[in-house]
Design an enzyme around this catalytic site. Sequence first.
Site, PDB file in Angstrom:
ATOM      1  N   ARG A 190      -7.599  -4.510   0.665  1.00 14.69           N
ATOM      2  CA  ARG A 190      -7.913  -2.965   0.612  1.00 14.69           C
ATOM      3  C   ARG A 190      -9.132  -3.204  -0.541  1.00 14.69           C
ATOM      4  NH1 ARG A 190      -4.243  -3.338   4.265  1.00 14.69           N
ATOM      5  NH2 ARG A 190      -2.955  -2.379   4.323  1.00 14.69           N
ATOM      6  N   LEU A 191     -10.191  -4.025  -0.962  1.00  8.38           N
ATOM      7  CA  LEU A 191     -10.858  -4.210  -1.000  1.00  8.38           C
ATOM      8  C   LEU A 191     -11.746  -2.868   0.036  1.00  8.38           C
ATOM      9  CD1 LEU A 191     -10.821  -6.397  -3.477  1.00  8.38           C
ATOM     10  CD2 LEU A 191     -10.944  -4.134  -4.332  1.00  8.38           C
TER      11      LEU A 191
END
Length: 211
Positions: A190-191
């Site tokens: 989720r970066l």
Amino acid sequence: MDLSEFRKEYSDRGLHREDLAAEPVEQFGSWFNQAVELGIPEPNAMSLATVDEGGMPLLRTVLLKYFDVSGFVFFTNYESRKSAHIAGNPRVSLMFPWVTLERQVIIQGRAEKISSAESLRYFASRPRESRLGAWVSCQSSVISSRKLLMQKLNELKDKFAHGEIPLPSFWGGYRVVPSTVEFWQGGPARLHDRFLYTRSGENWKIERLSP
């Protein structure tokens, strides 16, 4: 229904500052062409957010018909609910959800009516059935049945059977002139990579946003 375990890990495709175009429309064009080449269904489908006089937002899908450095153009009935919202508050937002590419583009800006001449050029290029449809629908109004629409369509087919279909006075385009454009690329853990273009006079400032 619990969807907490319904998740997908994004790839490590990445988006880097040095790969971005100086102008957001140029960057959008690059991403749009990739979406077309990869066969994304209706890559010009975009969510359009407006707000009513009470500040309640409304979201719907419309189709982008062309874009250039001046902005992003779509067409609609000028008596529709979205047009009423724009008349009261022309600040809108667009979003392109290219999920297959793990990408989205979010545009904030001001919607402005285009000229009648510009609307006519596009209207004349539409299929005949679509031009008739623009005359039939009193968009967003309450109707009792579909039968009434088909009856009106048949009446208009007869009316314009032997001539050109004119541009309705209540139909035309809006150009969304962007003030910010965000490019979002999904990333692992989720970066995600997010870059925001913000208009600064005649130029654009580019900043990386935290995911």
